[in-house]
Design an enzyme around this catalytic site. Structure first.
Site: not given
Length: 259
Positions: A36, A42, A88, A192
């Site tokens: 990242g 990052g 990824d 969720y």
């Protein structure tokens, strides 16, 4: 009472910068992977590591953006050693490809900073069919670390310098689901909660670092594993802000109730 400007035992406070805490550190000869690395924390980690002499591999999902960040850093630090590689973390195939390419290279690996992440998005699943936050924040980094671990051990032995694995977690680990990590309900869309799912993934980061640290010590390997809360920083991680705002208010109410 918490005062963000008050220095702790380390001599630093929450207002201290990465340059502050690395002042006097010579990272020449060290090679680091920062996931990242194309935005937010990052990017700053990458900038300061190369400023101190480290060779940094920016592991990024968007290579074009990563290259632009690299160019910007090189303008500031012309002698910086930076490479950009595609990774990824929401795709286990991508993680495996990255690790295979890295392990096949002649690059060393002294430092692995598992920084990339996604925070409180609406429900979505990864390419592998897993809830996106758990897949990206934990599983991707867990697999990456395991696949690169032998390279780290070998580097630490050959260089005679301690290897370091750092999981960037969050204080959000305190605000997970009631069960903690819901291993049997990772993909349960009906229940969720964006921020609780984030907390779940950050708790997993901590447990990963804790157990890995124990195993490395037991094995007698010169590599450490740690997790940390980087502080509340306004970065691109907050792009799903409308989903986070209500959760943050709930967190604050919880702190006030506890005080």
């Amino acid at each position: 009472m918490w005062y963000p400007w008050k220095k702790g035992p380390s001599g630093f406070s929450s207002s201290s910068t990465a340059e502050d805490v690395t002042q006097g550190v010579d990272a020449t000869g060290l090679t680091a992977i920062v996931t990242g690395a194309s935005s937010g924390i990052g990017t700053e980690i990458t900038r300061v590591l190369v400023l101190r002499g480290a060779h940094v591999i920016m592991a990024v999902r968007n290579v074009d953006v990563g290259r632009k960040v690299k160019e910007a850093i090189l303008k500031e630090i012309p002698n910086a050693k930076i490479e950009v590689m595609e990774l990824d973390l929401s795709s286990m195939a991508s993680v495996r490809n990255f690790a295979s390419e890295y392990n096949s290279s002649d690059l060393l690996l002294n430092i692995l900073i598992n920084n990339a992440g996604v925070m409180a998005p609406p429900y979505m699943v990864s390419q592998d069919g897993m809830e996106m936050q758990f897949a990206t924040n934990h599983i991707g980094h867990f697999l990456l670390t395991n696949l690169l671990l032998q390279k780290m051990k070998t580097t630490a032995r050959d260089c005679q310098r301690e290897g370091r694995i750092v999981n960037v977690s969050s204080v959000g680990h305190n605000f997970t689901y009631q069960e903690g990590i819901r291993f049997d309900k990772i993909n349960d869309q009906s229940s969720y909660s964006p921020f609780r799912a984030y907390g779940q993934s950050k708790l997993a980061n901590i447990l990963h670092a804790s157990e890995l640290s124990r195993r490395l010590k037991e094995e007698g390997v010169n590599v450490t594993a740690n997790s940390l809360h980087p502080g509340a920083i306004n970065t691109n991680l907050m792009r799903h802000q409308k989903f986070v705002e209500g959760c943050c208010h709930s967190m604050l109410r919880g702190f006030k109730s506890a005080s």
